[in-house]
Design a protein around this motif. Structure first.
Motif, mmCIF file in Angstrom:
data_model
loop_
_atom_site.group_PDB
_atom_site.id
_atom_site.type_symbol
_atom_site.label_atom_id
_atom_site.label_comp_id
_atom_site.label_asym_id
_atom_site.label_seq_id
_atom_site.Cartn_x
_atom_site.Cartn_y
_atom_site.Cartn_z
ATOM 1 N N THR A 160 0.823 -1.202 0.000
ATOM 2 C CA THR A 160 0.000 0.000 0.000
ATOM 3 C C THR A 160 0.862 1.260 0.000
ATOM 4 O O THR A 160 2.052 1.221 0.333
ATOM 5 N N LEU A 161 0.235 2.375 -0.345
ATOM 6 C CA LEU A 161 0.934 3.659 -0.286
ATOM 7 C C LEU A 161 1.370 3.977 1.142
ATOM 8 O O LEU A 161 2.439 4.553 1.363
ATOM 9 N N GLU A 162 0.561 3.597 2.102
ATOM 10 C CA GLU A 162 0.907 3.862 3.500
ATOM 11 C C GLU A 162 2.181 3.125 3.889
ATOM 12 O O GLU A 162 3.024 3.660 4.618
ATOM 13 N N GLU A 163 2.345 1.903 3.398
ATOM 14 C CA GLU A 163 3.568 1.154 3.689
ATOM 15 C C GLU A 163 4.788 1.838 3.088
ATOM 16 O O GLU A 163 5.873 1.823 3.674
ATOM 17 N N LEU A 164 4.624 2.431 1.921
ATOM 18 C CA LEU A 164 5.750 3.049 1.228
ATOM 19 C C LEU A 164 6.086 4.437 1.762
ATOM 20 O O LEU A 164 7.264 4.813 1.828
ATOM 21 N N LEU A 165 5.059 5.218 2.129
ATOM 22 C CA LEU A 165 5.273 6.624 2.495
ATOM 23 C C LEU A 165 5.026 6.926 3.965
ATOM 24 O O LEU A 165 5.319 8.034 4.420
ATOM 25 N N ILE A 170 -1.054 10.431 2.616
ATOM 26 C CA ILE A 170 -1.973 11.265 1.837
ATOM 27 C C ILE A 170 -1.438 12.692 1.739
ATOM 28 O O ILE A 170 -1.380 13.280 0.648
ATOM 29 N N ASP A 171 -1.018 13.252 2.862
ATOM 30 C CA ASP A 171 -0.477 14.614 2.856
ATOM 31 C C ASP A 171 0.814 14.693 2.042
ATOM 32 O O ASP A 171 1.030 15.664 1.297
ATOM 33 N N ILE A 172 1.670 13.684 2.188
ATOM 34 C CA ILE A 172 2.941 13.674 1.452
ATOM 35 C C ILE A 172 2.682 13.635 -0.052
ATOM 36 O O ILE A 172 3.278 14.395 -0.828
ATOM 37 N N ALA A 173 1.788 12.752 -0.477
ATOM 38 C CA ALA A 173 1.483 12.631 -1.904
ATOM 39 C C ALA A 173 0.795 13.885 -2.427
ATOM 40 O O ALA A 173 1.127 14.383 -3.510
ATOM 41 N N ASN A 174 -0.159 14.409 -1.670
ATOM 42 C CA ASN A 174 -0.879 15.614 -2.106
ATOM 43 C C ASN A 174 0.074 16.778 -2.331
ATOM 44 O O ASN A 174 -0.015 17.495 -3.339
ATOM 45 N N ASN A 213 10.111 4.093 -5.842
ATOM 46 C CA ASN A 213 9.159 5.146 -5.487
ATOM 47 C C ASN A 213 7.776 4.857 -6.066
ATOM 48 O O ASN A 213 7.668 4.349 -7.190
ATOM 49 N N PRO A 214 6.725 5.196 -5.331
ATOM 50 C CA PRO A 214 5.383 5.044 -5.901
ATOM 51 C C PRO A 214 5.138 6.096 -6.974
ATOM 52 O O PRO A 214 5.569 7.245 -6.841
ATOM 53 N N VAL A 215 4.469 5.689 -8.041
ATOM 54 C CA VAL A 215 4.075 6.601 -9.116
ATOM 55 C C VAL A 215 2.553 6.579 -9.178
ATOM 56 O O VAL A 215 1.949 5.562 -9.525
ATOM 57 N N ILE A 216 1.944 7.694 -8.807
ATOM 58 C CA ILE A 216 0.486 7.775 -8.759
ATOM 59 C C ILE A 216 -0.058 8.077 -10.148
ATOM 60 O O ILE A 216 0.466 8.933 -10.863
ATOM 61 N N VAL A 217 -1.106 7.355 -10.522
ATOM 62 C CA VAL A 217 -1.662 7.443 -11.870
ATOM 63 C C VAL A 217 -3.127 7.863 -11.799
ATOM 64 O O VAL A 217 -3.902 7.324 -11.002
ATOM 65 N N PHE A 218 -3.497 8.816 -12.651
ATOM 66 C CA PHE A 218 -4.886 9.255 -12.748
ATOM 67 C C PHE A 218 -5.458 8.867 -14.105
ATOM 68 O O PHE A 218 -4.738 8.819 -15.111
ATOM 69 N N GLN A 219 -6.753 8.617 -14.130
ATOM 70 C CA GLN A 219 -7.410 8.261 -15.376
ATOM 71 C C GLN A 219 -7.410 9.454 -16.333
ATOM 72 O O GLN A 219 -7.329 10.611 -15.917
ATOM 73 N N LYS A 220 -7.499 9.146 -17.606
ATOM 74 C CA LYS A 220 -7.614 10.195 -18.611
ATOM 75 C C LYS A 220 -8.856 11.034 -18.321
ATOM 76 O O LYS A 220 -9.914 10.492 -17.981
ATOM 77 N N TYR A 221 -8.730 12.338 -18.407
ATOM 78 C CA TYR A 221 -9.786 13.325 -18.148
ATOM 79 C C TYR A 221 -10.103 13.500 -16.659
ATOM 80 O O TYR A 221 -10.938 14.326 -16.304
ATOM 81 N N GLU A 232 0.867 11.001 -14.569
ATOM 82 C CA GLU A 232 1.596 10.222 -13.572
ATOM 83 C C GLU A 232 2.470 11.150 -12.734
ATOM 84 O O GLU A 232 3.044 12.107 -13.253
ATOM 85 N N PHE A 233 2.578 10.827 -11.445
ATOM 86 C CA PHE A 233 3.369 11.641 -10.529
ATOM 87 C C PHE A 233 4.215 10.734 -9.642
ATOM 88 O O PHE A 233 3.673 9.971 -8.838
ATOM 89 N N GLU A 234 5.518 10.823 -9.803
ATOM 90 C CA GLU A 234 6.416 10.068 -8.932
ATOM 91 C C GLU A 234 6.503 10.775 -7.583
ATOM 92 O O GLU A 234 6.743 11.983 -7.510
ATOM 93 N N ILE A 235 6.312 10.015 -6.513
ATOM 94 C CA ILE A 235 6.429 10.558 -5.162
ATOM 95 C C ILE A 235 7.747 10.039 -4.586
ATOM 96 O O ILE A 235 7.859 8.869 -4.206
ATOM 97 N N VAL A 236 8.741 10.908 -4.548
ATOM 98 C CA VAL A 236 10.069 10.496 -4.094
ATOM 99 C C VAL A 236 10.057 10.318 -2.585
ATOM 100 O O VAL A 236 9.652 11.220 -1.842
ATOM 101 N N LYS A 237 10.494 9.155 -2.147
ATOM 102 C CA LYS A 237 10.477 8.860 -0.707
ATOM 103 C C LYS A 237 11.627 9.570 0.008
ATOM 104 O O LYS A 237 12.682 9.793 -0.562
#
Length: 237
Positions: A160-165, A170-174, A213-221, A232-237
């Motif tokens: 999960t993202l929580e395990e990685l960050l 949520i705050d870190i990724a945002n 690093n986790p890379v967050i992906v959003f759907q098109k549109y 896509e957004f790489e979240i550097v740990k």
């Protein structure tokens, strides 16, 4: 819980998939014995004509008979067979309407409708693997699949993202995503008032890159204009 289309009719290829995937998946788990073997392998591959469409199919499966691996494999089986069946139905409906409005068989054939199912292993170590399942066609651009799977191979569990960050993931990724959007000068991202990015959720899709690093992906549109594709957004740990 994902919802799947319920089809009364599927092609012989799709009907056979349940048997092929099940038996091959068991063999795959039993045969994976050395560290060099990938935890994700192609369990079904097919390329050829199927009715009025061309199929290019590569379906993945994670080595493992039970637990999270089995859950992933079952989901992939449902998603891919469901997508192929849905595409078959959509093409049939489109062809019927096309011919009814004056189109010819040759004109329809010239559209060269193609359906793709494939996957991409984003990163893999002896302890974890991250891969993406993709399905799309060249007839309905909005009808596609993009699912991320992040597997802890030691515990046969989801990463999960929580395990990685950490607990503040949520705050870190945002913060990171908002900084990256602010630095982008393409003008493609929506403002918050227009439905742009506000926050991730525990269900937000991501994969793990080679750097870990986790890379967050959003759907098109989802947060940007279609020209941005799937941001896509790489979240550097």
């Amino acid at each position: 819980m994902k919802k799947y289309w319920n089809w009364k009719k599927t092609t012989g290829l799709m009907m056979a998939c349940a048997v092929i995937c099940g038996t091959t998946g068991t063999a795959l788990a039993e045969e994976k014995q050395d560290d060099k073997a990938s935890a994700v392998e192609t369990v079904r591959t097919y390329e050829g004509d199927e009715g009025d469409m061309k199929l290019r199919i590569n379906v993945p499966q994670v080595a493992g008979k039970d637990g999270y691996a089995a859950e992933i494999n079952d989901e992939i089986l449902h998603l891919t067979t469901d997508y192929e069946a849905r595409a078959d139905w959509e093409v049939a409906q489109y062809k019927e309407a096309f011919l009814a409005t004056g189109g010819t068989e040759k004109e329809f054939d010239d559209k060269d409708i193609q359906v793709y199912v494939d996957y991409d292993v984003k990163s893999e170590t002896k302890d974890q693997v991250s891969f993406v399942l993709k399905a799309y066609n060249n007839m309905v651009s909005a009808d596609y699949i993009y699912e991320c799977y992040n597997v802890d191979l030691k515990d046969n569990s989801e990463i999960t993202l929580e395990e990685l960050l950490g607990p503040d993931y949520i705050d870190i990724a945002n913060e990171s995503i908002k900084e990256q959007i602010a630095a982008d000068d393409s003008g493609l991202y929506f403002d918050e008032e227009m439905g742009g990015f506000t926050t991730i959720t525990p269900e937000t899709k991501f994969y793990i890159n080679e750097a870990g690093n986790p890379v967050i992906v959003f759907q098109k549109y989802e947060i940007a204009a279609g020209a941005a594709g799937m941001p896509e957004f790489e979240i550097v740990k």
